[in-house]
Design an enzyme around this catalytic site. Structure first.
Site, mmCIF file in Angstrom:
data_model
loop_
_atom_site.group_PDB
_atom_site.id
_atom_site.type_symbol
_atom_site.label_atom_id
_atom_site.label_comp_id
_atom_site.label_asym_id
_atom_site.label_seq_id
_atom_site.Cartn_x
_atom_site.Cartn_y
_atom_site.Cartn_z
ATOM 1 N N HIS A 248 -2.676 -10.068 12.378
ATOM 2 C CA HIS A 248 -2.119 -8.836 11.818
ATOM 3 C C HIS A 248 -1.784 -7.918 12.997
ATOM 4 O O HIS A 248 -2.600 -7.748 13.897
ATOM 5 C CB HIS A 248 -3.157 -8.181 10.888
ATOM 6 N N GLU B 197 0.851 -1.187 0.000
ATOM 7 C CA GLU B 197 0.000 0.000 0.000
ATOM 8 C C GLU B 197 0.888 1.240 0.000
ATOM 9 O O GLU B 197 0.465 2.313 0.395
ATOM 10 C CB GLU B 197 -1.013 -0.020 1.138
ATOM 11 N N CYS C 263 -3.557 -3.667 4.209
ATOM 12 C CA CYS C 263 -2.605 -4.655 4.738
ATOM 13 C C CYS C 263 -2.911 -6.084 4.281
ATOM 14 O O CYS C 263 -2.162 -7.011 4.594
ATOM 15 C CB CYS C 263 -2.580 -4.604 6.263
#
Ligand code: CAA
Length: 393
Positions: free
Chosen positions: A236, A81, A113
């Site tokens: 994450h 990103e 992500c």
């Protein structure tokens, strides 16, 4: 046939900031960062450490440490990103800088992500379907996480790349293909408009969106699998505390008490946070940095055991999937010296960090020679006739 991750290599910037020092500079109680957010060091990318250079260095390293040849790659996906161009993908640069063959499918993926996970799962399906015809895939996650200096997001920055070789008969982790749960919803929790190098974020809302997505994806995963036993869970990791919130949330979904989640956190989650605490949020690579951390510390003792992986991309989409640590993974992880790139780093003062951030906006227009580019690794040199130039050791 088993399919999964055969090798992992990291590339991290050479400089990092100590978050207690950053807290002092911002007039914040250091415990808010170190205990409240569970962040300790954040990697800061210098001018020459752009997302292409980080990706290329991770990719070159993954071939070195695995003993595999770039000639065997038929698919190269870069999740990011922090794109450097609206059209030309970072994957095109990586294709050349890592020496991949011309007969190769090459592209970049974006969903905040989640972009790296899109690459990993697509690569696994490509191999399992037979389309790979015996070849392997290179997936690289590369990002520089930037929020406004002085903002609430600032201590949750980071930078780095993770390169993954996805193969049949993998030496580290076998993915349980089909055992995954997806979730998606259009939200504005975190985004980066075209005019900005820094992310905009609705911070507390983003935490809730992450937890909602976890509930949705985990519920789907449970419905898709009969066996819900997991020895470890990798989440994450935008910051360490988020993993703790996620773990509590999963316990509630499993009908377990919060105390139970907190008691199992040290065993089931903490080993995956050792490296993220030294690097910070690396967006697409964050889940895979957590996996790298787990394998670096415990691959041997986890051989044959199942792990759960949760990938979250703001905006948002998410996936919960499961995998089994391969037999022999302990020796493979040791041979790959997964954490070695973190050993050659130096601490930046807050003034040095702020000087780097102050120069960010000019980086994509800087002429070749405008800043220093050390030898020894792939480095961004600047722009020549509107083209990005890289030095190669
Ligand atoms: N000592 C110990 N703890 C303290 C403390 C002190 N002196 N002061 C505060 N704390 C605790 C708070 O109680 C709080 O803990 P809980 O979350 O357990 O309640 C924690 O420290 C954080 O405090 P605040 O909520 O007051 O922090 P904040 O409002 O300044 O910002 C944040 C927190 C919203 C996460 C901000 O850092 C942010 O916006 N970060 C970027 C967005 C982000 O990472 N979102 C995560 C989900 S989205 C995602 O995952 C995608 C992605 O990669 C970005």
């Amino acid at each position: 046939m088993t399919v999964g991750i055969d090798a992992i290599a990291l590339a991290v910037p050479h400089g990092y900031v100590d978050l207690s020092e950053l807290a002092a500079a911002r007039g914040v109680d250091p415990a808010k960062y170190t205990a409240g957010l569970d962040v300790h060091q954040m990697a800061v990318a210098a001018a020459h450490e752009d997302p292409v250079a980080l990706a290329a260095n991770a990719a070159r390293r993954v071939f070195e440490v695995s003993g595999r040849s770039p000639d065997d790659i038929g698919l190269c996906v870069v999740g990011t990103e922090t794109a450097v161009d609206h059209s030309k993908p970072i994957a095109a640069f990586v294709h050349r800088l890592a020496g991949l063959p011309a007969a190769c499918r090459v592209y970049e993926t974006k969903h905040a992500c989640y972009g790296g996970t899109a690459g990993v799962l697509t690569a696994a399906d490509w191999i399992a379907s037979g389309s790979a015809r015996g070849r392997s895939a290179l997936v690289v996650c590369t990002d520089i996480a930037r929020y406004a200096v002085g903002s609430a997001g600032e201590p949750t920055q980071g930078a780095g790349a993770v390169a993954l070789l996805v193969t049949s008969s993998p030496r580290l982790v076998e993915l349980e293909l089909g055992s995954s749960g997806s979730y998606a919803r259009d939200v504005h929790d975190f985004w980066r408009p075209l005019w900005s190098k820094e992310a905009l974020v609705d911070g507390h809302y983003s935490v809730q969106c992450y937890l909602d997505a976890l509930a949705g994806a985990y519920g789907e995963w449970r419905a898709a699998t009969d066996d819900h036993e997991l020895a470890r869970r990798c989440y994450h990791v935008p910051y360490g505390k988020m993993a703790r919130k996620a773990h509590r949330s999963l316990a509630a979904l499993d009908g377990r008490a919060v105390e139970d989640a907190d008691a199992s956190f040290a065993t089931e989650v903490d080993p995956s946070l050792v490296l993220p605490r030294q690097v910070g949020n690396i967006y697409t690579g964050s889940l895979y940095l957590a996996l790298a951390s787990l394998l670096h510390g415990q691959a041997g003792e986890l051989e044959g055991r199942r792990i759960g992986l949760f990938s979250y991309g703001s905006g948002c989409t998410a996936e919960f999937f499961s995998a089994r640590v391969a037999s022999g993974a302990g020796a493979a992880a040791a041979a790959q010296a997964i954490a070695a790139p973190l050993e050659a780093r130096g601490r930046l003062s807050i003034a040095e960090y702020e000087a780097i951030r102050g120069a960010d906006d000019d980086l994509d227009r800087a002429s070749v020679g405008a800043f220093q580019t050390p030898a020894g690794s792939v480095a961004y040199q600047g722009i020549d006739q509107d083209r990005r130039v890289y030095s190669v050791p």
